[in-house]
Design a protein around this motif. Sequence first.
Motif, PDB file in Angstrom:
ATOM      1  N   LEU A 108       0.823  -1.209   0.000  1.00  0.00           N
ATOM      2  CA  LEU A 108       0.000   0.000   0.000  1.00  0.00           C
ATOM      3  C   LEU A 108       0.857   1.260   0.000  1.00  0.00           C
ATOM      4  CD1 LEU A 108      -2.773  -1.062   2.556  1.00  0.00           C
ATOM      5  CD2 LEU A 108      -2.940  -0.943   0.060  1.00  0.00           C
ATOM      6  N   GLY A 109       1.986   1.222   0.709  1.00  0.00           N
ATOM      7  CA  GLY A 109       2.868   2.388   0.739  1.00  0.00           C
ATOM      8  C   GLY A 109       3.443   2.707  -0.630  1.00  0.00           C
ATOM      9  N   VAL A 110       3.865   1.686  -1.364  1.00  0.00           N
ATOM     10  CA  VAL A 110       4.401   1.910  -2.709  1.00  0.00           C
ATOM     11  C   VAL A 110       3.322   2.473  -3.622  1.00  0.00           C
ATOM     12  CG1 VAL A 110       5.291   0.746  -4.765  1.00  0.00           C
ATOM     13  CG2 VAL A 110       6.230   0.199  -2.518  1.00  0.00           C
ATOM     14  N   PHE A 111       2.112   1.891  -3.568  1.00  0.00           N
ATOM     15  CA  PHE A 111       1.036   2.347  -4.444  1.00  0.00           C
ATOM     16  C   PHE A 111       0.629   3.786  -4.139  1.00  0.00           C
ATOM     17  CE2 PHE A 111      -3.531   2.895  -5.245  1.00  0.00           C
ATOM     18  CZ  PHE A 111      -3.570   2.659  -6.611  1.00  0.00           C
ATOM     19  N   CYS A 178       7.926   9.071   1.437  1.00  0.00           N
ATOM     20  CA  CYS A 178       8.072   8.391   0.149  1.00  0.00           C
ATOM     21  C   CYS A 178       7.390   9.168  -0.976  1.00  0.00           C
ATOM     22  CB  CYS A 178       7.496   6.986   0.240  1.00  0.00           C
ATOM     23  SG  CYS A 178       8.428   5.877   1.334  1.00  0.00           S
ATOM     24  N   ALA A 179       6.263   9.825  -0.689  1.00  0.00           N
ATOM     25  CA  ALA A 179       5.591  10.618  -1.722  1.00  0.00           C
ATOM     26  C   ALA A 179       6.455  11.798  -2.153  1.00  0.00           C
ATOM     27  CB  ALA A 179       4.237  11.111  -1.199  1.00  0.00           C
ATOM     28  N   TRP A 180       7.095  12.464  -1.199  1.00  0.00           N
ATOM     29  CA  TRP A 180       8.017  13.548  -1.540  1.00  0.00           C
ATOM     30  C   TRP A 180       9.173  13.035  -2.381  1.00  0.00           C
ATOM     31  CZ3 TRP A 180       8.789  18.602  -1.782  1.00  0.00           C
ATOM     32  CH2 TRP A 180       7.899  19.452  -1.119  1.00  0.00           C
ATOM     33  N   MET A 181       9.715  11.895  -2.007  1.00  0.00           N
ATOM     34  CA  MET A 181      10.834  11.331  -2.752  1.00  0.00           C
ATOM     35  C   MET A 181      10.405  10.923  -4.161  1.00  0.00           C
ATOM     36  SD  MET A 181      13.069   7.978  -1.888  1.00  0.00           S
ATOM     37  CE  MET A 181      11.613   7.011  -2.313  1.00  0.00           C
ATOM     38  N   MET A 182       9.235  10.292  -4.285  1.00  0.00           N
ATOM     39  CA  MET A 182       8.756   9.884  -5.598  1.00  0.00           C
ATOM     40  C   MET A 182       8.430  11.090  -6.465  1.00  0.00           C
ATOM     41  SD  MET A 182       8.987   6.653  -5.811  1.00  0.00           S
ATOM     42  CE  MET A 182       8.167   6.532  -7.381  1.00  0.00           C
ATOM     43  N   ALA A 221      11.874   0.960  -5.555  1.00  0.00           N
ATOM     44  CA  ALA A 221      12.659   0.090  -4.679  1.00  0.00           C
ATOM     45  C   ALA A 221      12.952   0.770  -3.349  1.00  0.00           C
ATOM     46  CB  ALA A 221      13.956  -0.312  -5.369  1.00  0.00           C
ATOM     47  N   VAL A 222      13.309   2.043  -3.391  1.00  0.00           N
ATOM     48  CA  VAL A 222      13.575   2.774  -2.152  1.00  0.00           C
ATOM     49  C   VAL A 222      12.298   2.906  -1.329  1.00  0.00           C
ATOM     50  CG1 VAL A 222      14.382   4.953  -1.185  1.00  0.00           C
ATOM     51  CG2 VAL A 222      15.476   4.020  -3.216  1.00  0.00           C
ATOM     52  N   THR A 223      11.183   3.192  -1.996  1.00  0.00           N
ATOM     53  CA  THR A 223       9.910   3.307  -1.295  1.00  0.00           C
ATOM     54  C   THR A 223       9.528   1.993  -0.631  1.00  0.00           C
ATOM     55  OG1 THR A 223       9.131   5.009  -2.833  1.00  0.00           O
ATOM     56  CG2 THR A 223       7.460   3.806  -1.596  1.00  0.00           C
ATOM     57  N   ALA A 224       9.700   0.886  -1.347  1.00  0.00           N
ATOM     58  CA  ALA A 224       9.376  -0.422  -0.772  1.00  0.00           C
ATOM     59  C   ALA A 224      10.276  -0.739   0.411  1.00  0.00           C
ATOM     60  CB  ALA A 224       9.514  -1.500  -1.852  1.00  0.00           C
ATOM     61  N   PHE A 225      11.562  -0.451   0.283  1.00  0.00           N
ATOM     62  CA  PHE A 225      12.496  -0.728   1.367  1.00  0.00           C
ATOM     63  C   PHE A 225      12.165   0.102   2.599  1.00  0.00           C
ATOM     64  CE2 PHE A 225      16.534   0.286   3.548  1.00  0.00           C
ATOM     65  CZ  PHE A 225      16.899  -0.994   3.942  1.00  0.00           C
ATOM     66  N   TYR A 226      11.915   1.393   2.421  1.00  0.00           N
ATOM     67  CA  TYR A 226      11.613   2.263   3.556  1.00  0.00           C
ATOM     68  C   TYR A 226      10.302   1.854   4.220  1.00  0.00           C
ATOM     69  CZ  TYR A 226      10.813   6.511   6.264  1.00  0.00           C
ATOM     70  OH  TYR A 226      10.576   7.394   7.275  1.00  0.00           O
ATOM     71  N   SER A 227       9.282   1.517   3.419  1.00  0.00           N
ATOM     72  CA  SER A 227       7.991   1.117   3.983  1.00  0.00           C
ATOM     73  C   SER A 227       8.126  -0.183   4.769  1.00  0.00           C
ATOM     74  CB  SER A 227       6.958   0.947   2.866  1.00  0.00           C
ATOM     75  OG  SER A 227       6.772   2.153   2.154  1.00  0.00           O
ATOM     76  N   PHE A 228       8.882  -1.130   4.234  1.00  0.00           N
ATOM     77  CA  PHE A 228       9.054  -2.406   4.918  1.00  0.00           C
ATOM     78  C   PHE A 228       9.800  -2.232   6.236  1.00  0.00           C
ATOM     79  CE2 PHE A 228      11.347  -6.299   5.889  1.00  0.00           C
ATOM     80  CZ  PHE A 228      10.349  -7.261   5.776  1.00  0.00           C
ATOM     81  N   LEU A 290      18.977   1.486  -4.521  1.00  0.00           N
ATOM     82  CA  LEU A 290      18.865   2.428  -3.419  1.00  0.00           C
ATOM     83  C   LEU A 290      19.557   3.751  -3.689  1.00  0.00           C
ATOM     84  CD1 LEU A 290      19.220   0.140  -0.266  1.00  0.00           C
ATOM     85  CD2 LEU A 290      17.167   1.213  -1.178  1.00  0.00           C
ATOM     86  N   VAL A 291      20.826   3.704  -4.111  1.00  0.00           N
ATOM     87  CA  VAL A 291      21.578   4.934  -4.328  1.00  0.00           C
ATOM     88  C   VAL A 291      20.959   5.747  -5.452  1.00  0.00           C
ATOM     89  CG1 VAL A 291      23.824   5.887  -4.973  1.00  0.00           C
ATOM     90  CG2 VAL A 291      23.703   3.918  -3.443  1.00  0.00           C
ATOM     91  N   THR A 292      20.606   5.075  -6.562  1.00  0.00           N
ATOM     92  CA  THR A 292      20.000   5.781  -7.686  1.00  0.00           C
ATOM     93  C   THR A 292      18.684   6.413  -7.308  1.00  0.00           C
ATOM     94  OG1 THR A 292      21.046   4.225  -9.213  1.00  0.00           O
ATOM     95  CG2 THR A 292      19.198   5.539 -10.066  1.00  0.00           C
ATOM     96  N   GLY A 293      17.828   5.645  -6.620  1.00  0.00           N
ATOM     97  CA  GLY A 293      16.526   6.162  -6.250  1.00  0.00           C
ATOM     98  C   GLY A 293      16.581   7.310  -5.270  1.00  0.00           C
ATOM     99  N   MET A 294      17.424   7.205  -4.243  1.00  0.00           N
ATOM    100  CA  MET A 294      17.498   8.265  -3.239  1.00  0.00           C
ATOM    101  C   MET A 294      18.138   9.519  -3.791  1.00  0.00           C
ATOM    102  SD  MET A 294      18.368   6.175   0.269  1.00  0.00           S
ATOM    103  CE  MET A 294      17.925   7.585   1.263  1.00  0.00           C
TER     104      MET A 294
END
Length: 301
Positions: A108-111, A178-182, A221-228, A290-294
Motif C-alpha cells: 500500500l505504501g508503494v502504491f 516516500c511521496a516527496w521522494m517519488m 525500490a527505495v519506497t518499498a524498502f523504507y515502507s518495509f 537504493l543509491v540511484t533512487g534516493m
Amino acid sequence: MTATTAGPDTAAPTDTATGRPTVNTPRRGRRSPLASVALHSTLVVASLIAVFPVLWVFLTSLKPASYATTTDFFKDTTFENYTNLLRDTPFLTWFGNSLLIAGLTTLLGVFVAATTGYAVSRFRFPGKRGLMWTLLITQMFPVAVLIVPIYNIMAGLGLLNRSAGLVITYLTIAVPFCAWMMKGFFDTIPREIDESGMVDGLTPFGTFFRLILPLAKPGLAVTAFYSFITAWGEVAYASAFMVGDENLTLAGGLQKFVNQYGAQWGPMTAASVLIAIPAALVFLFAQRHLVTGMSAGAVKG
C-alpha cells in the motif's frame, strides 16, 4: 604522436594527425603513504565498530544460558536457544503477524506514494500546495506526541489490536516521506514520455502504469524498502496498540523476554538474529536501486 613547432608564437605541442594543440591536464596529487595508512586504518576501525554489535548478538545466541553474559563465545556452542525459541514460544505467530503487517504496508505504501508523487509532479489541481505542505509537516511530529491521538482515533474506529490499525498507522509514517521522494524522482522523467503516451491513445492511468512506472524502478525500490523497514522494526505503536500473544508483532514479542527480574538473553538474541534476516533479504533485493533512487529523489523537490 605529437610534434612541437619552434617559434616565438607557437610553443604548445600539437597532434600530428589532427594538427590541433594537445592539452596537458595536470595529474591529481597522489596520496602520501602516511595518509593512505591513516585512511585505511580509519576505515577498518569504523567497519569493526559497525560489525561488532551484530557479531556480539550472533555469538551470544549460540551460547548456553550459563555463559550468556560472559565473553566465552566459543565455549559449549549450541543451537538450543533457536530450538527453544521456535518450540516453546509464540515466535512464529509474532513473525507471521509482522510479516503480514510489513507486507501490506509495503504494497500500500508503494502504491499510495507512487500515485501521490506522480499526481503532484505532473498535474495542477486545487490544494496542490496545501497537500505538499501537509506531507512535509506530518514528518516533523515525533512518535511520542502522536501515540495518544492516533490511539484514540483507532479506538474510535475499532481498529485497536487489529493488523489493519497498525498498517494504517505505519502508512502515516512511510507515505509522506516516500511521496516527496517519488515526486522528486518523477520530476527527473521527461514529460515528453507522458505526451507520447497520450498521442498513442493511452489514458493518464495507462501512461502512468505502462510507461512511467517501469522507468521509476529505483524510486519504487527505495519506497518499498523504507515502507518495509518502517513496519518491520517499529516498536512504540506496536507495543501500544497490540496486546495478547496471538496479536503481538516481533517488536512486542521481544519484550516478553525482559522483565523486572532479569532478561532471557539466549532466546532474545536468537530472535534478534532471525528478525534481521528478512530485513537483510529486502535490502539485498533493493540495494542496486537504493543509491540511484534516493539521489534522484533528492535532486528536485
